[in-house]
Write an enzyme that holds these catalytic residues in place. Structure first.
Site, PDB file in Angstrom:
ATOM      1  N   HIS A  50       0.816  -1.228   0.000  1.00  0.00           N
ATOM      2  CA  HIS A  50       0.000   0.000   0.000  1.00  0.00           C
ATOM      3  C   HIS A  50       0.847   1.276   0.000  1.00  0.00           C
ATOM      4  O   HIS A  50       0.305   2.375  -0.195  1.00  0.00           O
ATOM      5  CB  HIS A  50      -0.934   0.039   1.210  1.00  0.00           C
ATOM      6  CG  HIS A  50      -1.999  -1.012   1.192  1.00  0.00           C
ATOM      7  ND1 HIS A  50      -2.886  -1.157   0.146  1.00  0.00           N
ATOM      8  CD2 HIS A  50      -2.312  -1.993   2.090  1.00  0.00           C
ATOM      9  CE1 HIS A  50      -3.708  -2.174   0.398  1.00  0.00           C
ATOM     10  NE2 HIS A  50      -3.371  -2.705   1.567  1.00  0.00           N
ATOM     11  N   ASP A  99      -2.914 -10.708  -2.440  1.00  0.00           N
ATOM     12  CA  ASP A  99      -3.452 -10.206  -1.165  1.00  0.00           C
ATOM     13  C   ASP A  99      -4.933  -9.831  -1.373  1.00  0.00           C
ATOM     14  O   ASP A  99      -5.343  -9.540  -2.493  1.00  0.00           O
ATOM     15  CB  ASP A  99      -2.644  -8.957  -0.762  1.00  0.00           C
ATOM     16  CG  ASP A  99      -2.916  -8.475   0.649  1.00  0.00           C
ATOM     17  OD1 ASP A  99      -2.135  -8.828   1.547  1.00  0.00           O
ATOM     18  OD2 ASP A  99      -3.897  -7.728   0.842  1.00  0.00           O
ATOM     19  N   HIS A 101      -6.308  -7.216  -0.554  1.00  0.00           N
ATOM     20  CA  HIS A 101      -6.385  -5.776  -0.842  1.00  0.00           C
ATOM     21  C   HIS A 101      -5.651  -5.439  -2.141  1.00  0.00           C
ATOM     22  O   HIS A 101      -4.595  -6.009  -2.434  1.00  0.00           O
ATOM     23  CB  HIS A 101      -5.748  -4.966   0.292  1.00  0.00           C
ATOM     24  CG  HIS A 101      -6.394  -5.196   1.623  1.00  0.00           C
ATOM     25  ND1 HIS A 101      -5.859  -6.031   2.585  1.00  0.00           N
ATOM     26  CD2 HIS A 101      -7.544  -4.696   2.144  1.00  0.00           C
ATOM     27  CE1 HIS A 101      -6.654  -6.033   3.650  1.00  0.00           C
ATOM     28  NE2 HIS A 101      -7.673  -5.236   3.411  1.00  0.00           N
ATOM     29  N   ASP A 113      -4.557 -12.685   3.401  1.00  0.00           N
ATOM     30  CA  ASP A 113      -5.785 -12.229   4.048  1.00  0.00           C
ATOM     31  C   ASP A 113      -7.032 -12.484   3.203  1.00  0.00           C
ATOM     32  O   ASP A 113      -8.144 -12.098   3.598  1.00  0.00           O
ATOM     33  CB  ASP A 113      -5.689 -10.743   4.453  1.00  0.00           C
ATOM     34  CG  ASP A 113      -4.987  -9.886   3.422  1.00  0.00           C
ATOM     35  OD1 ASP A 113      -4.738 -10.382   2.299  1.00  0.00           O
ATOM     36  OD2 ASP A 113      -4.675  -8.720   3.731  1.00  0.00           O
TER      37      ASP A 113
HETATM   38 ZN   LIG Z   1      -4.062  -7.120   2.708  1.00  0.00          ZN
END
Ligand SMILES: [Zn+2]
Length: 306
Positions: free
Chosen positions: A126, A163, A165, A244
């Site tokens: 991120h 991931d 995200h 995740d």
């Molecule tokens: Zn993540």
């Protein structure tokens, strides 16, 4: 395969009580790798801190200086954004996590290992050129990609991110860099809600809906990643390995299992074998259920090693 494991116990010193991105994650991973016997089959290497000039290839000087100034004294906490904290151990942990990824690339390029996994934290995907976000301080996999591209034989790389995200930071860094293919599967709509719908011929997105599991994940990846890799023909494969999207993870709402991580890791290894002479470096991103994280990392690394 000869697989290197790059890690450092000081990555556990990045800590804020009650925060999901916690030292126990790394401890659970390392304990499971040891108890399963897999660690004894890997070349374990101690991570070293990244040098300032290498960090500067990915992040702006202003940003790096801001992070260094923000680093607090013992017992204090600062927040770089609502989700991203620093304690007195965080700057060293972040430098070790980024440095590990550089070492992993070197291990592979020097022929000391066929592939490598970095068991490090804080995660990185991120973190944008000049912004800390989503538990991430430095973008470890982007730093690895920049380092690989310094090598005379490496002209094109691919970053594959599974991931839960979306990797807004990796996209922010490479959105105008055609030599870097970025493929990301992620829950959508979901955090970071930034760059989630941005795509071009080298930024490939595979959005998934809350509740999706193996079938949707595998279909999305088969549909978009394989053809993108075949067109891009990367000389080096890099992986943002977040776990995740596991069905037991408390953060994401996808329903992947260890079998899916074995499947996607096997596919990525095939990409590396077909285009990159096996050259592959993977680094830990998310994964917040300690048991699922440990067994999923095992599934991933065992598949790289096979
Ligand atoms: Zn993540």
């Amino acid at each position: 395969m000869k697989t290197a494991l790059i890690t450092h116990p000081d990555c556990e010193n990045h800590e804020l009580a009650g925060h999901p991105e916690r030292p126990e994650r790394l401890r659970a991973v390392m304990r499971y790798l040891a108890e399963s016997g897999l660690a004894s089959e890997l070349d374990t290497i101690a991570a070293e801190e990244i040098t300032p000039s290498r960090l500067n290839r990915t992040h702006s000087t202003t940003y790096i200086e801001m992070v260094e100034r923000a680093a607090p004294a013992e017992g204090k906490i600062v927040r770089l954004d609502p989700d991203t904290y620093m304690n007195s151990g965080s700057l060293r942990a972040a430098r070790l996590a980024a440095g590990a990824c550089i070492q992993a690339v070197d291990q592979v390029l020097l022929g000391h290992a066929d592939n490598a996994f970095c068991a490090v934290r804080p995660p990185g995907h991120h973190a944008e050129v000049a912004t800390a976000m989503g538990f991430c301080i430095f973008n470890n996999i982007a730093i690895a990609a920049e380092h690989a591209l310094q090598h005379e034989r490496i002209e094109r790389v691919a970053i594959l991110d599974f991931d839960v995200h979306h990797c807004n930071g990796t996209v922010d860094i490479f959105r105008d860099r055609e030599e870097v293919l970025v493929c990301s599967s992620f829950q959508d709509p979901f955090y970071p809600n930034r760059y989630n719908d941005f795509s071009n011929d080298h930024i490939i997105i595979s959005p998934l809906s809350a509740g999706d599991g193996s079938i949707e994940f595998r279909n999305a990846i088969e549909k978009s990643w394989s053809s993108a890799i075949a067109t891009h023909r990367p000389d080096f494969i890099l992986v943002s390995a977040g776990f995740d999207a596991h069905q037991d993870d408390p953060v994401g709402q996808l329903n992947l299992t260890e079998d899916d991580y074995i499947w996607v890791s096997g596919l990525i290894r095939e990409f590396a074998a077909s285009y990159a002479d096996d050259r592959l470096v993977s680094t830990l991103e998310g994964g917040y259920d300690l048991r699922a994280l440990a067994t999923s990392v095992f599934a991933h690394v065992a598949t790289l090693k096979t």
